[in-house]
Design a protein around this motif. Structure first.
Motif, PDB file in Angstrom:
ATOM      1  N   GLU A 158      71.435  45.101  26.174  1.00  0.00           N
ATOM      2  CA  GLU A 158      72.551  45.425  27.248  1.00  0.00           C
ATOM      3  C   GLU A 158      73.256  46.535  28.051  1.00  0.00           C
ATOM      4  N   LYS A 199      73.033  44.099  11.347  1.00  0.00           N
ATOM      5  CA  LYS A 199      72.172  43.430  11.394  1.00  0.00           C
ATOM      6  C   LYS A 199      71.032  43.689   9.891  1.00  0.00           C
ATOM      7  N   MET A 258      78.920  45.692  23.046  1.00  0.00           N
ATOM      8  CA  MET A 258      78.108  45.037  22.428  1.00  0.00           C
ATOM      9  C   MET A 258      77.971  43.713  22.775  1.00  0.00           C
ATOM     10  N   ASP A 304      69.215  38.752  18.281  1.00  0.00           N
ATOM     11  CA  ASP A 304      69.755  39.070  19.185  1.00  0.00           C
ATOM     12  C   ASP A 304      69.174  40.891  18.636  1.00  0.00           C
ATOM     13  N   ASN A 305      69.521  41.837  19.637  1.00  0.00           N
ATOM     14  CA  ASN A 305      69.100  43.157  18.961  1.00  0.00           C
ATOM     15  C   ASN A 305      67.558  43.535  17.945  1.00  0.00           C
ATOM     16  N   ASP A 317      74.095  37.581  15.275  1.00  0.00           N
ATOM     17  CA  ASP A 317      74.100  38.811  16.272  1.00  0.00           C
ATOM     18  C   ASP A 317      75.099  39.593  15.696  1.00  0.00           C
TER      19      ASP A 317
HETATM   20 MG   LIG Z   1      74.180  42.151  19.794  1.00  0.00          MG
END
Ligand SMILES: [Mg+2]
Ligand SMILES: O=C(NCCCOCn1ccc2cnccc21)c1cc(-c2ccc(F)cc2)cc(O)c1O
Length: 214
Positions: A199, A144, A40, A169-170, A141
């Motif tokens: 990714e 979440k 990840m 991110d994400n 990151d």
């Molecule tokens: Mg990430």
């Protein structure tokens, strides 16, 4: 007791990357994750977007929430001007141990402070622990569901200044719906979505860049 994925990733760095050469460390991790085992890391596609935002901000002080194996830590630190500092928080001691060695292999240890512990406890201590006044750049990151509370915590601790940039991110996969809802509707931020992919996959994902307006 076998090795863990982070340990196998570290071994691939030590085998295939040149000490003191951050780009070779990045390439070795991307090759390992694309051809051997998915992991990840932010990866090469989103990593290029990360690079362009870091270069544009040119931060003196930067914060990363979620070190993992140190891939994005190396991407960010290699672009920092002399005298600037990147503080990176990692919750998992085993990840932190691998990241410390990856960052060292890249020769970037003098630009990076790797701190172990939960962001909710560490963010309020940033000023006392590191003499940080505010962060020019923050890369989110980590868990979440911590993006939103930690963005609010950074505001409350006066660790953001007019023009500070948050890059998350994400925001699609795994997804950060509450964070996106808040940051896109807050009059205190100007946000922009950079569409990309999870990714090393074809799955949609993206980065949300938000400028704090003070
Ligand atoms: Mg990430
Ligand atoms: O979960 C992810 N990252 C977070 C790690 C723990 O972070 C914990 N953590 C690190 C500092 C820190 C500080 N305080 C609290 C928790 C703190 C993450 C997950 C995926 C992913 C996408 C699809 C899948 F099928 C499976 C996984 C992709 C990513 O790019 C990610 O970043």
């Amino acid at each position: 007791t076998g090795s863990t994925r982070p340990q196998r990733l570290l071994r691939a760095v030590q085998k295939n990357a040149t000490q003191g050469d951050p780009q070779s460390v990045i390439n070795a991790i991307d090759h390992f994750c694309r051809h051997k085992e998915w992991a990840m890391n932010v990866g090469d596609e989103k990593g290029s977007i990360l690079d362009s935002v870091v270069s544009e901000v040119n931060p003196s002080t930067a914060l990363e929430l979620g070190t993992y194996c140190g891939y994005s830590t190396v991407r960010i630190a290699r672009l920092l001007p002399p005298g600037s500092q990147l503080i990176t928080l990692e919750f998992n001691p085993a990840y932190a141990a691998v990241a410390k060695q990856v960052i060292g292999w890249a020769g970037l240890q003098d630009k990076v402070q790797l701190v172990e512990g939960p962001s909710g406890d560490l963010i309020p201590q940033m000023k006392d622990l590191f003499g940080v006044q505010s962060f020019d750049f923050v890369f989110l990151d980590h868990w979440k569901d911590r993006y939103l509370p930690d963005a609010k915590l950074l505001e409350e601790c006066s660790l953001l200044r007019k023009g500070s940039v948050l890059l998350a991110d994400n925001v699609i996969c795994p997804g950060t719906p509450e964070y996106l809802e808040y940051i896109r509707n807050s009059p205190r931020y100007e946000s922009r979505y950079f569409k990309s992919h999870l990714e090393y996959t074809k799955v949609e994902d993206g980065l949300e860049k938000s400028v704090f307006l003070g």
